[in-house]
Design an enzyme around this catalytic site. Structure first.
Site, PDB file in Angstrom:
ATOM      1  N   GLY A   1       0.837  -1.201   0.000  1.00 42.45           N
ATOM      2  CA  GLY A   1       0.000   0.000   0.000  1.00 42.45           C
ATOM      3  C   GLY A   1       0.865   1.242   0.000  1.00 42.45           C
ATOM      4  O   GLY A   1       2.016   1.204   0.453  1.00 42.45           O
TER       5      GLY A   1
ATOM      6  N   GLN B   1       2.973  10.136   1.176  1.00 43.24           N
ATOM      7  CA  GLN B   1       4.279   9.457   1.264  1.00 43.24           C
ATOM      8  C   GLN B   1       5.201   9.829   0.114  1.00 43.24           C
ATOM      9  O   GLN B   1       6.404   9.591   0.191  1.00 43.24           O
ATOM     10  CB  GLN B   1       4.094   7.936   1.317  1.00 43.24           C
ATOM     11  CG  GLN B   1       3.439   7.452   2.617  1.00 43.24           C
ATOM     12  CD  GLN B   1       3.329   5.949   2.644  1.00 43.24           C
ATOM     13  OE1 GLN B   1       2.364   5.394   2.126  1.00 43.24           O
ATOM     14  NE2 GLN B   1       4.320   5.281   3.209  1.00 43.24           N
TER      15      GLN B   1
ATOM     16  N   CYS C   1       5.747   0.053   7.210  1.00 47.40           N
ATOM     17  CA  CYS C   1       5.382   1.206   6.393  1.00 47.40           C
ATOM     18  C   CYS C   1       6.580   1.586   5.540  1.00 47.40           C
ATOM     19  O   CYS C   1       7.706   1.593   6.030  1.00 47.40           O
ATOM     20  CB  CYS C   1       4.993   2.364   7.313  1.00 47.40           C
ATOM     21  SG  CYS C   1       4.506   3.843   6.417  1.00 47.40           S
ATOM     22  N   LEU C   2       6.328   1.904   4.269  1.00 51.50           N
ATOM     23  CA  LEU C   2       7.439   2.258   3.380  1.00 51.50           C
ATOM     24  C   LEU C   2       8.121   3.560   3.821  1.00 51.50           C
ATOM     25  O   LEU C   2       9.263   3.801   3.451  1.00 51.50           O
ATOM     26  CB  LEU C   2       6.946   2.376   1.931  1.00 51.50           C
ATOM     27  CG  LEU C   2       6.470   1.051   1.299  1.00 51.50           C
ATOM     28  CD1 LEU C   2       5.898   1.301  -0.089  1.00 51.50           C
ATOM     29  CD2 LEU C   2       7.599   0.032   1.245  1.00 51.50           C
TER      30      LEU C   2
ATOM     31  N   HIS D   1      -4.659   1.463   7.353  1.00 54.52           N
ATOM     32  CA  HIS D   1      -3.310   2.046   7.494  1.00 54.52           C
ATOM     33  C   HIS D   1      -3.117   3.172   6.466  1.00 54.52           C
ATOM     34  O   HIS D   1      -2.619   4.255   6.812  1.00 54.52           O
ATOM     35  CB  HIS D   1      -2.279   0.920   7.298  1.00 54.52           C
ATOM     36  CG  HIS D   1      -0.850   1.349   7.253  1.00 54.52           C
ATOM     37  ND1 HIS D   1       0.108   0.841   8.109  1.00 54.52           N
ATOM     38  CD2 HIS D   1      -0.187   2.220   6.443  1.00 54.52           C
ATOM     39  CE1 HIS D   1       1.280   1.411   7.831  1.00 54.52           C
ATOM     40  NE2 HIS D   1       1.133   2.231   6.820  1.00 54.52           N
ATOM     41  N   GLU D   2      -3.544   2.930   5.213  1.00 54.19           N
ATOM     42  CA  GLU D   2      -3.343   3.936   4.162  1.00 54.19           C
ATOM     43  C   GLU D   2      -4.244   5.147   4.368  1.00 54.19           C
ATOM     44  O   GLU D   2      -3.811   6.290   4.167  1.00 54.19           O
ATOM     45  CB  GLU D   2      -3.559   3.322   2.775  1.00 54.19           C
ATOM     46  CG  GLU D   2      -2.642   2.154   2.418  1.00 54.19           C
ATOM     47  CD  GLU D   2      -1.167   2.403   2.690  1.00 54.19           C
ATOM     48  OE1 GLU D   2      -0.723   3.562   2.609  1.00 54.19           O
ATOM     49  OE2 GLU D   2      -0.447   1.434   2.999  1.00 54.19           O
TER      50      GLU D   2
ATOM     51  N   HIS E   1      -2.844   7.556   6.763  1.00 56.63           N
ATOM     52  CA  HIS E   1      -1.821   8.444   6.204  1.00 56.63           C
ATOM     53  C   HIS E   1      -2.449   9.758   5.714  1.00 56.63           C
ATOM     54  O   HIS E   1      -1.828  10.820   5.806  1.00 56.63           O
ATOM     55  CB  HIS E   1      -1.129   7.784   5.001  1.00 56.63           C
ATOM     56  CG  HIS E   1       0.044   6.921   5.357  1.00 56.63           C
ATOM     57  ND1 HIS E   1       1.177   7.403   5.956  1.00 56.63           N
ATOM     58  CD2 HIS E   1       0.273   5.588   5.169  1.00 56.63           C
ATOM     59  CE1 HIS E   1       2.056   6.419   6.125  1.00 56.63           C
ATOM     60  NE2 HIS E   1       1.524   5.303   5.662  1.00 56.63           N
TER      61      HIS E   1
HETATM   62 NI    NI Z   1       2.425   3.398   5.647  1.00 54.65          NI
END
Ligand code: NI
Length: 172
Positions: free
Chosen positions: A45, A50, A94-95, A136-137, A140
């Protein structure tokens, strides 16, 4: 085109993102870039903030089985319509917080409504990993990271590691 992913801590990851008005070709291109960036990472995701774009757009694909068909989802203005009382615990990453993982408790099932790549309103019920990922997304888009669910000490420890990582990368 692949885009650089912001690493926590970054003020852009703490912002509440603005809703998208019209699904333009520019936004479709942005979504395609995000999918390319996510698959390349690799991740399941990615949210627009991000990559430094403060708009309500997320992409995800939680198909993990080897050889299974990909299922890329593009969601503009996603919102959770309903969430189950029953919860699920997943070890999340998380990226924007590379190589750090921690257990987070979230509703197990969520109903989500969004606008798709073609500008159509869609809704679906998500369960398991898909439910965790979409929550989660969407977090963000409201400036919230999975580490915000952790105890302050653990959160500070992870943040210090990320500050160190960013200093090391800046020296390269
Ligand atoms: Ni994340």
């Amino acid at each position: 085109m692949k885009r650089p992913i912001l690493i926590h801590p970054d003020p852009r990851l703490k912002k509440v993102c603005a809703p998208v008005a019209d699904i333009s070709d520019d936004l479709r291109q942005l979504a395609d870039d995000m999918l390319e960036t996510m698959y390349d990472a690799p991740g399941i995701g990615l949210a627009a903030p991000q990559i430094g774009v403060l708009e309500r757009l997320i992409v995800l694909d939680c198909v993990k089985e080897e050889g299974a068909a990909a299922r890329p989802l593009v969601m503009f203005n996603p919102r959770i319509l309903a969430a189950s009382d029953e919860t699920n615990v997943y070890e999340e990453g998380c990226l924007s917080i590379p190589e750090q993982y921690a257990e987070v408790t979230r509703p197990r099932v969520v109903d989500v409504e969004w606008i798709d790549r073609d500008g159509k309103v869609r809704s679906e019920t998500f369960d398991g990993l898909w439910a965790t990922c979409v929550q989660h997304e969407i977090d963000h888009l409201d400036g919230k990271l999975f580490i915000d669910y952790l105890k302050p000490l653990k959160r500070q420890m992870i943040t210090r590691k990320m500050q160190k990582l960013k200093r090391e990368r800046a020296r390269l």
